[in-house]
Design an enzyme around this catalytic site. Sequence first.
Site, mmCIF file in Angstrom:
data_model
loop_
_atom_site.group_PDB
_atom_site.id
_atom_site.type_symbol
_atom_site.label_atom_id
_atom_site.label_comp_id
_atom_site.label_asym_id
_atom_site.label_seq_id
_atom_site.Cartn_x
_atom_site.Cartn_y
_atom_site.Cartn_z
ATOM 1 N N SER A 65 0.834 -1.211 0.000
ATOM 2 C CA SER A 65 0.000 0.000 0.000
ATOM 3 C C SER A 65 0.867 1.259 0.000
ATOM 4 O O SER A 65 2.006 1.258 0.470
ATOM 5 C CB SER A 65 -0.915 0.030 1.227
ATOM 6 O OG SER A 65 -1.754 -1.096 1.238
HETATM 7 N N1 SAM Z 1 -0.844 -4.750 4.089
HETATM 8 C C1 SAM Z 1 -0.080 -5.037 2.896
HETATM 9 C C2 SAM Z 1 1.295 -4.473 2.922
HETATM 10 O O1 SAM Z 1 1.638 -3.748 3.865
HETATM 11 O O2 SAM Z 1 2.045 -4.769 1.988
HETATM 12 C C3 SAM Z 1 -0.772 -4.598 1.635
HETATM 13 C C4 SAM Z 1 -1.925 -5.381 1.357
HETATM 14 S S1 SAM Z 1 -2.439 -5.559 -0.300
HETATM 15 C C5 SAM Z 1 -3.039 -3.953 -0.656
HETATM 16 C C6 SAM Z 1 -3.849 -6.596 0.077
HETATM 17 C C7 SAM Z 1 -3.491 -7.989 0.529
HETATM 18 O O3 SAM Z 1 -4.680 -8.638 0.981
HETATM 19 C C8 SAM Z 1 -2.920 -8.851 -0.587
HETATM 20 O O4 SAM Z 1 -1.689 -9.387 -0.188
HETATM 21 C C9 SAM Z 1 -3.978 -9.951 -0.763
HETATM 22 O O5 SAM Z 1 -3.431 -11.188 -1.139
HETATM 23 C C10 SAM Z 1 -4.582 -9.995 0.632
HETATM 24 N N2 SAM Z 1 -5.926 -10.579 0.725
HETATM 25 C C11 SAM Z 1 -6.968 -10.488 -0.124
HETATM 26 N N3 SAM Z 1 -8.032 -11.160 0.352
HETATM 27 C C12 SAM Z 1 -7.663 -11.692 1.537
HETATM 28 C C13 SAM Z 1 -8.318 -12.493 2.515
HETATM 29 N N4 SAM Z 1 -9.581 -12.904 2.377
HETATM 30 N N5 SAM Z 1 -7.619 -12.864 3.616
HETATM 31 C C14 SAM Z 1 -6.329 -12.470 3.793
HETATM 32 N N6 SAM Z 1 -5.657 -11.706 2.900
HETATM 33 C C15 SAM Z 1 -6.312 -11.320 1.792
#
Ligand code: SAM
Length: 216
Positions: A65
């Site tokens: 992000s």
């Molecule tokens: N917090 C992260 C960072 O600091 O890099 C950025 C997150 S990225 C914008 C969103 C993340 O949510 C992705 O890695 C994706 O694989 C994960 N994601 C999507 N759906 C999810 C779920 N149901 N449970 C856990 N993770 C999930």
Amino acid sequence: MLIDSYRHKGMRKSLVRIVQEKGIKDRRVLEAIEQVPRHFFFEKAFLEQAYQDKAFPIGEGQTISQPYTVAYQTELLEVEPQDKVLEVGTGSGYQCSILLQLTPHVYTIEYNEVLYQKAKKQFQLMGLTPATFLGDGSEGLPQHAPFHKILVTAGAPIIPKSLLRQLTVGGKLVIPVGDTATQKMLRITRVGEEEFTKEEFDNFKFVPLLGKQGWK
Ligand code: SAM
């Protein structure tokens, strides 16, 4: 080897000024941004990108992000040093590392196995010890609930009921909710066993939350 030089520290100070100018006020959040080497989450060739206020691809179609978004969500979460916090969407591990500056009790769950393994290694390299989980975070982490704070870092179509149930009374959930194009940042506070209040903030664009309570 992970090197955090004066140049990197200088770049972080500039990044702190940028997010501050955009409206982030919480001292502890700004200090956390200043402390955590964001370039550790990037390939060496992308050092310049690490300290721009931009999201960046981390593989598997996902992103780390934008620092402003990380600071914005963290500020809304109002983390206290004793709080037990759940992050849904570990991704690169950067947001989790920021949360660990505010409380040692951080649980983080990731849906994608490749990213989960990569983040786990990254935490080890940095000497960080969040509790890491692979699974569908749209359902929370019932075996470790309740949480004082829950942070969702992917865009959800609805507010997942399971996450509400896993909050302590007084606990807060920060979650972007909307369609896949834009989501409104929401902060839900559990004010009683069955009572919740909802506050609405700015619009953002996140990658979709997958899973049972997500975009499937
Ligand atoms: N917090 C992260 C960072 O600091 O890099 C950025 C997150 S990225 C914008 C969103 C993340 O949510 C992705 O890695 C994706 O694989 C994960 N994601 C999507 N759906 C999810 C779920 N149901 N449970 C856990 N993770 C999930």
